[in-house]
Design a protein around this motif. Structure first.
Motif, PDB file in Angstrom:
ATOM      1  N   GLU A  17       3.628   2.555   2.241  1.00  0.00           N
ATOM      2  CA  GLU A  17       2.448   2.950   1.474  1.00  0.00           C
ATOM      3  C   GLU A  17       1.810   1.728   0.820  1.00  0.00           C
ATOM      4  OE1 GLU A  17       1.029   5.978  -2.113  1.00  0.00           O
ATOM      5  OE2 GLU A  17       3.148   5.927  -1.551  1.00  0.00           O
ATOM      6  N   LEU A  18       2.633   0.827   0.285  1.00  0.00           N
ATOM      7  CA  LEU A  18       2.116  -0.389  -0.351  1.00  0.00           C
ATOM      8  C   LEU A  18       1.360  -1.249   0.668  1.00  0.00           C
ATOM      9  CD1 LEU A  18       1.892  -2.187  -2.851  1.00  0.00           C
ATOM     10  CD2 LEU A  18       4.091  -3.197  -2.213  1.00  0.00           C
ATOM     11  N   VAL A  19       1.929  -1.419   1.850  1.00  0.00           N
ATOM     12  CA  VAL A  19       1.263  -2.208   2.897  1.00  0.00           C
ATOM     13  C   VAL A  19      -0.082  -1.568   3.258  1.00  0.00           C
ATOM     14  CG1 VAL A  19       1.391  -2.865   5.347  1.00  0.00           C
ATOM     15  CG2 VAL A  19       3.357  -3.233   3.852  1.00  0.00           C
ATOM     16  N   GLN A  20      -0.111  -0.251   3.386  1.00  0.00           N
ATOM     17  CA  GLN A  20      -1.347   0.478   3.705  1.00  0.00           C
ATOM     18  C   GLN A  20      -2.403   0.237   2.623  1.00  0.00           C
ATOM     19  OE1 GLN A  20      -2.551   2.394   6.164  1.00  0.00           O
ATOM     20  NE2 GLN A  20      -4.241   3.373   5.116  1.00  0.00           N
ATOM     21  N   LEU A  21      -2.001   0.351   1.375  1.00  0.00           N
ATOM     22  CA  LEU A  21      -2.948   0.171   0.273  1.00  0.00           C
ATOM     23  C   LEU A  21      -3.489  -1.258   0.218  1.00  0.00           C
ATOM     24  CD1 LEU A  21      -1.226   2.199  -2.601  1.00  0.00           C
ATOM     25  CD2 LEU A  21      -3.140   2.904  -1.170  1.00  0.00           C
ATOM     26  N   GLU A  22      -2.586  -2.224   0.404  1.00  0.00           N
ATOM     27  CA  GLU A  22      -3.004  -3.629   0.293  1.00  0.00           C
ATOM     28  C   GLU A  22      -3.788  -4.119   1.507  1.00  0.00           C
ATOM     29  OE1 GLU A  22       0.137  -5.747  -2.708  1.00  0.00           O
ATOM     30  OE2 GLU A  22       0.770  -5.583  -0.614  1.00  0.00           O
ATOM     31  N   SER A  23      -3.406  -3.664   2.703  1.00  0.00           N
ATOM     32  CA  SER A  23      -4.038  -4.224   3.901  1.00  0.00           C
ATOM     33  C   SER A  23      -5.203  -3.396   4.437  1.00  0.00           C
ATOM     34  CB  SER A  23      -2.996  -4.421   5.005  1.00  0.00           C
ATOM     35  OG  SER A  23      -2.443  -3.181   5.364  1.00  0.00           O
ATOM     36  N   VAL A  24      -5.300  -2.119   4.061  1.00  0.00           N
ATOM     37  CA  VAL A  24      -6.389  -1.278   4.558  1.00  0.00           C
ATOM     38  C   VAL A  24      -7.315  -0.823   3.430  1.00  0.00           C
ATOM     39  CG1 VAL A  24      -6.945   0.866   5.789  1.00  0.00           C
ATOM     40  CG2 VAL A  24      -4.971  -0.488   6.494  1.00  0.00           C
ATOM     41  N   GLU A  25      -6.729  -0.187   2.411  1.00  0.00           N
ATOM     42  CA  GLU A  25      -7.552   0.380   1.339  1.00  0.00           C
ATOM     43  C   GLU A  25      -8.267  -0.694   0.504  1.00  0.00           C
ATOM     44  OE1 GLU A  25      -7.993   3.673   1.137  1.00  0.00           O
ATOM     45  OE2 GLU A  25      -6.562   4.016   2.757  1.00  0.00           O
ATOM     46  N   ARG A  26      -7.531  -1.737   0.138  1.00  0.00           N
ATOM     47  CA  ARG A  26      -8.111  -2.783  -0.705  1.00  0.00           C
ATOM     48  C   ARG A  26      -9.323  -3.444  -0.027  1.00  0.00           C
ATOM     49  NH1 ARG A  26      -3.914  -6.945  -2.931  1.00  0.00           N
ATOM     50  NH2 ARG A  26      -3.730  -5.687  -4.802  1.00  0.00           N
ATOM     51  N   PRO A  27      -9.221  -3.864   1.260  1.00  0.00           N
ATOM     52  CA  PRO A  27     -10.400  -4.443   1.920  1.00  0.00           C
ATOM     53  C   PRO A  27     -11.565  -3.452   2.033  1.00  0.00           C
ATOM     54  CG  PRO A  27      -8.413  -4.997   3.146  1.00  0.00           C
ATOM     55  CD  PRO A  27      -8.015  -4.008   2.088  1.00  0.00           C
ATOM     56  N   SER A  60      -4.177   0.042  -9.795  1.00  0.00           N
ATOM     57  CA  SER A  60      -3.164   0.672 -10.641  1.00  0.00           C
ATOM     58  C   SER A  60      -2.043   1.253  -9.773  1.00  0.00           C
ATOM     59  CB  SER A  60      -3.812   1.770 -11.480  1.00  0.00           C
ATOM     60  OG  SER A  60      -2.848   2.484 -12.197  1.00  0.00           O
ATOM     61  N   LYS A  61      -2.415   1.925  -8.685  1.00  0.00           N
ATOM     62  CA  LYS A  61      -1.430   2.513  -7.771  1.00  0.00           C
ATOM     63  C   LYS A  61      -0.589   1.412  -7.120  1.00  0.00           C
ATOM     64  CE  LYS A  61       0.310   5.826  -5.150  1.00  0.00           C
ATOM     65  NZ  LYS A  61       1.239   6.784  -5.669  1.00  0.00           N
ATOM     66  N   ILE A  62      -1.226   0.312  -6.701  1.00  0.00           N
ATOM     67  CA  ILE A  62      -0.505  -0.810  -6.097  1.00  0.00           C
ATOM     68  C   ILE A  62       0.501  -1.380  -7.098  1.00  0.00           C
ATOM     69  CG2 ILE A  62      -0.764  -3.209  -5.307  1.00  0.00           C
ATOM     70  CD1 ILE A  62      -3.358  -2.281  -3.873  1.00  0.00           C
ATOM     71  N   SER A  63       0.054  -1.549  -8.331  1.00  0.00           N
ATOM     72  CA  SER A  63       0.931  -2.079  -9.383  1.00  0.00           C
ATOM     73  C   SER A  63       2.124  -1.147  -9.626  1.00  0.00           C
ATOM     74  CB  SER A  63       0.120  -2.264 -10.664  1.00  0.00           C
ATOM     75  OG  SER A  63       0.941  -2.681 -11.706  1.00  0.00           O
ATOM     76  N   GLN A  64       1.849   0.153  -9.658  1.00  0.00           N
ATOM     77  CA  GLN A  64       2.919   1.149  -9.872  1.00  0.00           C
ATOM     78  C   GLN A  64       3.934   1.084  -8.729  1.00  0.00           C
ATOM     79  OE1 GLN A  64       1.570   5.195  -9.503  1.00  0.00           O
ATOM     80  NE2 GLN A  64       3.357   6.018 -10.553  1.00  0.00           N
ATOM     81  N   LEU A  65       3.458   1.015  -7.479  1.00  0.00           N
ATOM     82  CA  LEU A  65       4.366   0.946  -6.325  1.00  0.00           C
ATOM     83  C   LEU A  65       5.199  -0.331  -6.358  1.00  0.00           C
ATOM     84  CD1 LEU A  65       2.206   2.287  -3.341  1.00  0.00           C
ATOM     85  CD2 LEU A  65       4.262   3.305  -4.325  1.00  0.00           C
ATOM     86  N   LYS A  66       4.564  -1.450  -6.698  1.00  0.00           N
ATOM     87  CA  LYS A  66       5.306  -2.712  -6.770  1.00  0.00           C
ATOM     88  C   LYS A  66       6.406  -2.624  -7.823  1.00  0.00           C
ATOM     89  CE  LYS A  66       1.967  -6.037  -4.995  1.00  0.00           C
ATOM     90  NZ  LYS A  66       1.106  -7.173  -5.295  1.00  0.00           N
ATOM     91  N   GLY A  67       6.113  -1.964  -8.949  1.00  0.00           N
ATOM     92  CA  GLY A  67       7.106  -1.777  -9.998  1.00  0.00           C
ATOM     93  C   GLY A  67       8.274  -0.927  -9.519  1.00  0.00           C
ATOM     94  N   LEU A  68       7.972   0.172  -8.826  1.00  0.00           N
ATOM     95  CA  LEU A  68       9.026   1.041  -8.285  1.00  0.00           C
ATOM     96  C   LEU A  68       9.897   0.286  -7.288  1.00  0.00           C
ATOM     97  CD1 LEU A  68       7.361   4.513  -7.564  1.00  0.00           C
ATOM     98  CD2 LEU A  68       9.324   4.074  -9.023  1.00  0.00           C
ATOM     99  N   ILE A  69       9.259  -0.471  -6.400  1.00  0.00           N
ATOM    100  CA  ILE A  69      10.000  -1.222  -5.387  1.00  0.00           C
ATOM    101  C   ILE A  69      10.870  -2.296  -6.038  1.00  0.00           C
ATOM    102  CG2 ILE A  69       9.737  -2.826  -3.438  1.00  0.00           C
ATOM    103  CD1 ILE A  69       7.245  -1.073  -2.636  1.00  0.00           C
ATOM    104  N   ALA A  70      10.323  -2.949  -7.062  1.00  0.00           N
ATOM    105  CA  ALA A  70      11.062  -4.022  -7.740  1.00  0.00           C
ATOM    106  C   ALA A  70      12.313  -3.499  -8.449  1.00  0.00           C
ATOM    107  CB  ALA A  70      10.158  -4.739  -8.737  1.00  0.00           C
TER     108      ALA A  70
END
Length: 156
Positions: A17-27, A60-70
């Motif tokens: 989900e993080l990869v999808q958000l960063e590589s598709v949604e963000r652009p 915000s969602k990307i930050s939340q996912l990164k926190g969960l993964i970390a």
């Protein structure tokens, strides 16, 4: 930050989900902002405002996912026992008032999905079941009152 326990599959889904958000949604959102900016006056541009708001929610969602993964700790599923209820167990309980039987798998908050029978270990029902054994009768306080259950089976 608190540790989040999850399965390897749950962690993999979060990373996807993080990869999808960063590589598709963000652009895509960056493109929408650029297009809206090209239309001129930003003070009265609803498209620009909407795109900026969507960007804020995405970040915000990307930050939340990164926190969960970390903070994720993968649970060694081979070490899970069935003597007493613990995270990753599938628990069959009988509601003593209605005699209905339900089966839930206790999972981390990020993996909870009631439709597929997965409840978070932080829920009142899961908390009331933790550490109990087959045959135990438990009274669990829920928002609507107290429910009475008997543990029928614990499996993996």
């Amino acid at each position: 930050m608190a540790v989040t326990y999850m399965t390897e599959d749950g962690l993999r889904k979060l990373k996807e989900e993080l990869v999808q958000l960063e590589s598709v949604e963000r652009p895509n959102i960056s493109k929408q902002i650029a297009e809206a900016r090209d239309k001129g006056d930003l003070s009265e541009n609803a498209e620009y405002d909407a795109a900026k708001e969507a960007q804020g929610m995405l970040e915000s969602k990307i930050s939340q996912l990164k926190g969960l993964i970390a903070t994720a700790r993968v649970i060694d599923e081979s070490a899970i026992g069935t003597d007493e209820v613990q995270i990753m167990n599938k628990v069959t309980i009988k509601n003593l008032a209605s005699n209905k039987t339900m089966t839930y798998t206790l999972v981390s908050e990020s993996e909870a999905d009631l439709k597929s029978g997965k409840i978070a270990v932080s829920t009142p029902i899961a908390q009331g079941l933790m550490g109990k054994k087959v045959g135990d009768k438990v009274d669990i306080k829920v928002p609507s009152g107290t429910m009475h259950f008997e543990i029928i089976e614990i499996s993996i």
